[in-house]
Design an enzyme around this catalytic site. Structure first.
Site, PDB file in Angstrom:
ATOM      1  N   PRO A   4     -79.688  27.859 -44.764  1.00  0.00           N
ATOM      2  CA  PRO A   4     -79.757  27.581 -43.326  1.00  0.00           C
ATOM      3  C   PRO A   4     -80.161  26.135 -43.020  1.00  0.00           C
ATOM      4  O   PRO A   4     -80.890  25.497 -43.790  1.00  0.00           O
ATOM      5  CB  PRO A   4     -80.825  28.567 -42.836  1.00  0.00           C
ATOM      6  CG  PRO A   4     -80.833  29.678 -43.836  1.00  0.00           C
ATOM      7  CD  PRO A   4     -80.530  29.010 -45.146  1.00  0.00           C
ATOM      8  N   TYR A   5     -79.660  25.655 -41.886  1.00  0.00           N
ATOM      9  CA  TYR A   5     -80.021  24.330 -41.341  1.00  0.00           C
ATOM     10  C   TYR A   5     -79.628  23.185 -42.280  1.00  0.00           C
ATOM     11  O   TYR A   5     -80.251  22.124 -42.264  1.00  0.00           O
ATOM     12  CB  TYR A   5     -81.513  24.278 -41.009  1.00  0.00           C
ATOM     13  CG  TYR A   5     -81.971  25.426 -40.155  1.00  0.00           C
ATOM     14  CD1 TYR A   5     -81.510  25.572 -38.855  1.00  0.00           C
ATOM     15  CD2 TYR A   5     -82.836  26.390 -40.677  1.00  0.00           C
ATOM     16  CE1 TYR A   5     -81.899  26.650 -38.074  1.00  0.00           C
ATOM     17  CE2 TYR A   5     -83.236  27.470 -39.910  1.00  0.00           C
ATOM     18  CZ  TYR A   5     -82.759  27.594 -38.607  1.00  0.00           C
ATOM     19  OH  TYR A   5     -83.136  28.669 -37.854  1.00  0.00           O
ATOM     20  N   ARG A   6     -78.614  23.423 -43.108  1.00  0.00           N
ATOM     21  CA  ARG A   6     -78.112  22.398 -44.046  1.00  0.00           C
ATOM     22  C   ARG A   6     -79.144  22.025 -45.111  1.00  0.00           C
ATOM     23  O   ARG A   6     -79.008  20.989 -45.770  1.00  0.00           O
ATOM     24  CB  ARG A   6     -77.658  21.125 -43.297  1.00  0.00           C
ATOM     25  CG  ARG A   6     -76.768  21.366 -42.094  1.00  0.00           C
ATOM     26  CD  ARG A   6     -75.440  22.009 -42.476  1.00  0.00           C
ATOM     27  NE  ARG A   6     -74.612  21.112 -43.284  1.00  0.00           N
ATOM     28  CZ  ARG A   6     -73.443  21.484 -43.830  1.00  0.00           C
ATOM     29  NH1 ARG A   6     -73.006  22.720 -43.674  1.00  0.00           N
ATOM     30  NH2 ARG A   6     -72.740  20.633 -44.532  1.00  0.00           N
ATOM     31  N   LEU A   7     -80.158  22.835 -45.281  1.00  0.00           N
ATOM     32  CA  LEU A   7     -81.178  22.587 -46.309  1.00  0.00           C
ATOM     33  C   LEU A   7     -80.763  23.331 -47.581  1.00  0.00           C
ATOM     34  O   LEU A   7     -81.407  24.280 -48.033  1.00  0.00           O
ATOM     35  CB  LEU A   7     -82.557  23.037 -45.816  1.00  0.00           C
ATOM     36  CG  LEU A   7     -83.050  22.299 -44.569  1.00  0.00           C
ATOM     37  CD1 LEU A   7     -84.363  22.902 -44.076  1.00  0.00           C
ATOM     38  CD2 LEU A   7     -83.225  20.808 -44.875  1.00  0.00           C
ATOM     39  N   HIS A   8     -79.668  22.883 -48.161  1.00  0.00           N
ATOM     40  CA  HIS A   8     -79.029  23.594 -49.255  1.00  0.00           C
ATOM     41  C   HIS A   8     -79.862  23.555 -50.539  1.00  0.00           C
ATOM     42  O   HIS A   8     -80.754  22.717 -50.699  1.00  0.00           O
ATOM     43  CB  HIS A   8     -77.644  23.006 -49.518  1.00  0.00           C
ATOM     44  CG  HIS A   8     -76.805  22.904 -48.294  1.00  0.00           C
ATOM     45  ND1 HIS A   8     -76.603  23.966 -47.446  1.00  0.00           N
ATOM     46  CD2 HIS A   8     -76.128  21.847 -47.759  1.00  0.00           C
ATOM     47  CE1 HIS A   8     -75.820  23.591 -46.450  1.00  0.00           C
ATOM     48  NE2 HIS A   8     -75.527  22.302 -46.607  1.00  0.00           N
TER      49      HIS A   8
END
Length: 199
Positions: free
Chosen positions: A175-179
């Site tokens: 989520p939220y591009r916090l890969h």
């Protein structure tokens, strides 16, 4: 399962696990990968191909040795590849040197292909200009006639390449591009070191 690459000492068991999962979720060709090479002018070139095998040495694909990718790999034997499984929100990247597989390996894989795919390998001058679809269909028909009643052998101009990775990176969508990312790097002794990466 989704985070086990952070505990692994070797990337290939993780890759195998992810590939098996993709086989149950991807609509088509979970073994499809984007393959990047470099041409004679130093320009990058990329296309999607099918990976046809893998083991601890690397990942393997097959092609006509007169194709653009084969010519590029023969002159600059290095490549990168990426598997993207949209259904799983995952990808795996390989970078490394390239070697041609043995004749025995190529023969063994060629024998598993559908008959028309084997005939197609004889009929197609891959990556070369084609005047019309009819020209290709006529070439296929001629080869069908030539091999009627017998198995087509592997053409000498058809073989495989193995990407011998120096690095393998795993990417998991979060989520939220916090890969979630980690890369495995092969050392001089053939062993692997693992590094977690910022997204």
């Amino acid at each position: 399962m989704s985070r086990d690459f952070h505990a692994a000492d070797d990337p290939f068991p993780v890759f195998e696990s992810w590939l098996q999962e993709a086989g149950g979720t991807e609509l088509n060709d979970p073994n499809a990968m984007a393959l990047a090479t470099v041409d004679a002018d130093g320009m990058p070139d990329v296309r999607v191909v099918l990976m046809n095998g893998y083991d601890a040495r690397g990942i393997v694909f097959y092609t006509n040795l007169g194709s653009a990718k084969a010519m590029e790999l023969s002159s600059q034997p290095k490549a990168a590849a990426v598997f993207h499984w949209k259904s799983l929100r995952r990808q795996v990247r390989f970078r490394g040197t390239v070697e041609q597989v043995s004749a025995e390996e190529a023969d063994a894989y060629y024998a598993t292909r559908p008959r028309m795919s084997r005939i197609g390998a004889w009929a197609s001058h891959q990556s070369h200009p084609l005047s019309s679809r009819a020209e290709l269909e006529n070439a296929v028909a001629a080869r069908e006639s030539e091999f009627e009643g017998r198995e087509p052998p592997r053409p000498t101009w058809w073989s495989g390449f193995r990407i011998v990775p120096i690095s393998v990176e795993f990417w998991l969508d979060m989520p939220y591009r916090l890969h979630d990312r980690a890369t495995f790097t092969r050392g001089g002794d053939g062993g692997w070191s693992r590094t977690r990466l910022y997204p």
